[in-house]
Design a protein around this motif. Structure first.
Motif, PDB file in Angstrom:
ATOM      1  N   ASP A  61       0.828  -1.213   0.000  1.00 45.86           N
ATOM      2  CA  ASP A  61       0.000   0.000   0.000  1.00 45.86           C
ATOM      3  C   ASP A  61       0.861   1.260   0.000  1.00 45.86           C
ATOM      4  O   ASP A  61       0.542   2.233  -0.683  1.00 45.86           O
ATOM      5  N   ALA A  62       1.947   1.255   0.760  1.00 47.47           N
ATOM      6  CA  ALA A  62       2.844   2.419   0.795  1.00 47.47           C
ATOM      7  C   ALA A  62       3.471   2.657  -0.581  1.00 47.47           C
ATOM      8  O   ALA A  62       3.575   3.804  -1.033  1.00 47.47           O
ATOM      9  N   ALA A  63       3.881   1.593  -1.245  1.00 41.94           N
ATOM     10  CA  ALA A  63       4.469   1.732  -2.587  1.00 41.94           C
ATOM     11  C   ALA A  63       3.429   2.247  -3.574  1.00 41.94           C
ATOM     12  O   ALA A  63       3.733   3.110  -4.410  1.00 41.94           O
ATOM     13  N   CYS A  64       2.219   1.727  -3.483  1.00 43.03           N
ATOM     14  CA  CYS A  64       1.153   2.196  -4.372  1.00 43.03           C
ATOM     15  C   CYS A  64       0.853   3.673  -4.125  1.00 43.03           C
ATOM     16  O   CYS A  64       0.713   4.446  -5.080  1.00 43.03           O
ATOM     17  N   ASN A  65       0.760   4.057  -2.866  1.00 40.03           N
ATOM     18  CA  ASN A  65       0.495   5.461  -2.536  1.00 40.03           C
ATOM     19  C   ASN A  65       1.614   6.359  -3.049  1.00 40.03           C
ATOM     20  O   ASN A  65       1.359   7.425  -3.600  1.00 40.03           O
ATOM     21  N   GLU A  72      -6.041  -1.266  -4.878  1.00 37.08           N
ATOM     22  CA  GLU A  72      -6.963  -2.310  -5.341  1.00 37.08           C
ATOM     23  C   GLU A  72      -7.165  -2.310  -6.861  1.00 37.08           C
ATOM     24  O   GLU A  72      -7.897  -3.134  -7.384  1.00 37.08           O
ATOM     25  N   SER A  73      -6.516  -1.396  -7.570  1.00 34.65           N
ATOM     26  CA  SER A  73      -6.668  -1.310  -9.024  1.00 34.65           C
ATOM     27  C   SER A  73      -5.788  -2.343  -9.734  1.00 34.65           C
ATOM     28  O   SER A  73      -4.966  -3.015  -9.115  1.00 34.65           O
ATOM     29  N   PHE A  74      -5.945  -2.425 -11.035  1.00 26.20           N
ATOM     30  CA  PHE A  74      -5.119  -3.337 -11.836  1.00 26.20           C
ATOM     31  C   PHE A  74      -3.645  -2.968 -11.705  1.00 26.20           C
ATOM     32  O   PHE A  74      -2.797  -3.831 -11.477  1.00 26.20           O
ATOM     33  N   LYS A  75      -3.342  -1.677 -11.811  1.00 30.31           N
ATOM     34  CA  LYS A  75      -1.953  -1.227 -11.664  1.00 30.31           C
ATOM     35  C   LYS A  75      -1.450  -1.497 -10.244  1.00 30.31           C
ATOM     36  O   LYS A  75      -0.286  -1.847 -10.045  1.00 30.31           O
ATOM     37  N   GLY A  76      -2.323  -1.329  -9.271  1.00 31.76           N
ATOM     38  CA  GLY A  76      -1.959  -1.626  -7.887  1.00 31.76           C
ATOM     39  C   GLY A  76      -1.637  -3.099  -7.701  1.00 31.76           C
ATOM     40  O   GLY A  76      -0.689  -3.460  -6.998  1.00 31.76           O
ATOM     41  N   PRO A 145      -5.044 -11.542  -5.513  1.00 35.19           N
ATOM     42  CA  PRO A 145      -6.372 -10.911  -5.431  1.00 35.19           C
ATOM     43  C   PRO A 145      -7.486 -11.924  -5.166  1.00 35.19           C
ATOM     44  O   PRO A 145      -8.459 -11.613  -4.489  1.00 35.19           O
ATOM     45  N   LEU A 146      -7.323 -13.144  -5.670  1.00 35.09           N
ATOM     46  CA  LEU A 146      -8.333 -14.181  -5.416  1.00 35.09           C
ATOM     47  C   LEU A 146      -8.388 -14.525  -3.932  1.00 35.09           C
ATOM     48  O   LEU A 146      -9.470 -14.645  -3.347  1.00 35.09           O
ATOM     49  N   TYR A 147      -7.225 -14.701  -3.328  1.00 41.43           N
ATOM     50  CA  TYR A 147      -7.177 -15.009  -1.901  1.00 41.43           C
ATOM     51  C   TYR A 147      -7.732 -13.863  -1.066  1.00 41.43           C
ATOM     52  O   TYR A 147      -8.456 -14.086  -0.099  1.00 41.43           O
ATOM     53  N   ILE A 148      -7.403 -12.638  -1.430  1.00 39.78           N
ATOM     54  CA  ILE A 148      -7.898 -11.484  -0.675  1.00 39.78           C
ATOM     55  C   ILE A 148      -9.420 -11.440  -0.726  1.00 39.78           C
ATOM     56  O   ILE A 148     -10.088 -11.301   0.310  1.00 39.78           O
TER      57      ILE A 148
END
Length: 165
Positions: A61-65, A72-76, A145-148
């Protein structure tokens, strides 16, 4: 949320260990069930240790921010998968190559094989890292993402946001 993160670490550790141990023992050219079981066991323990030490969600999340990407996006998902892959795959792959090639070399020396026939760790490490990194990234990108989604659906009561757990 803590339960979800623990289960996520276990699921991802199991999945990565299963896939990378099958890949590694298969690439060795000498696949045996005992070698695979040993490889799977050691890599699962390593992945659990990594999963419990490194807060993957916080790091991702920190890297995405920082990159200006919604986690939660495709790029994320692309970035989060890359981060997980960079953390997990090299450690597991290096450990497996050292253990498996080192063990094979020791057995070959004991059997009296000429030194030129004994594989070196350096010869096995680079190709193994390259293949494992590519395969690991694809696996993480697909299953994370499936597991999440599965864990959020199973462990959160309907209508409750994830932050409250």
């Amino acid at each position: 949320m803590r339960k979800i993160m623990i289960m996520m670490s276990v699921l991802m550790g199991f999945t990565m260990s299963l896939c990378l141990s099958l890949l590694g023992t298969g690439m060795s050219g000498h696949f045996t069930v005992p070698a695979w079981l040993f490889s799977f066991g050691v890599s699962f323990v390593i992945s659990l240790i990594i999963g419990f030490i490194v807060p993957m969600k916080k790091v991702s999340d920190a890297a995405c921010n920082k990159a200006g990407i919604i986690p939660e996006s495709f790029k994320g998902n692309l970035l989060s998968s890359l981060i997980s892959n960079v953390i997990y795959t090299p450690v597991i792959t290096i450990a497996m190559v050292v253990l498996m090639v080192g063990g094979a070399a020791r057995q070959m020396r004991e059997a009296g094989a000429p030194e030129s026939a004994i594989p070196s760790i350096q010869q096995a490490l680079v190709p193994s890292l390259v293949v494992s990194f590519i395969v690991g990234y694809i696996i993480i990108f697909i299953v994370q993402p499936l597991y999440i989604r599965m864990l959020l659906k199973k462990m959160l009561p309907p209508g409750k946001p994830a932050e409250n757990q």
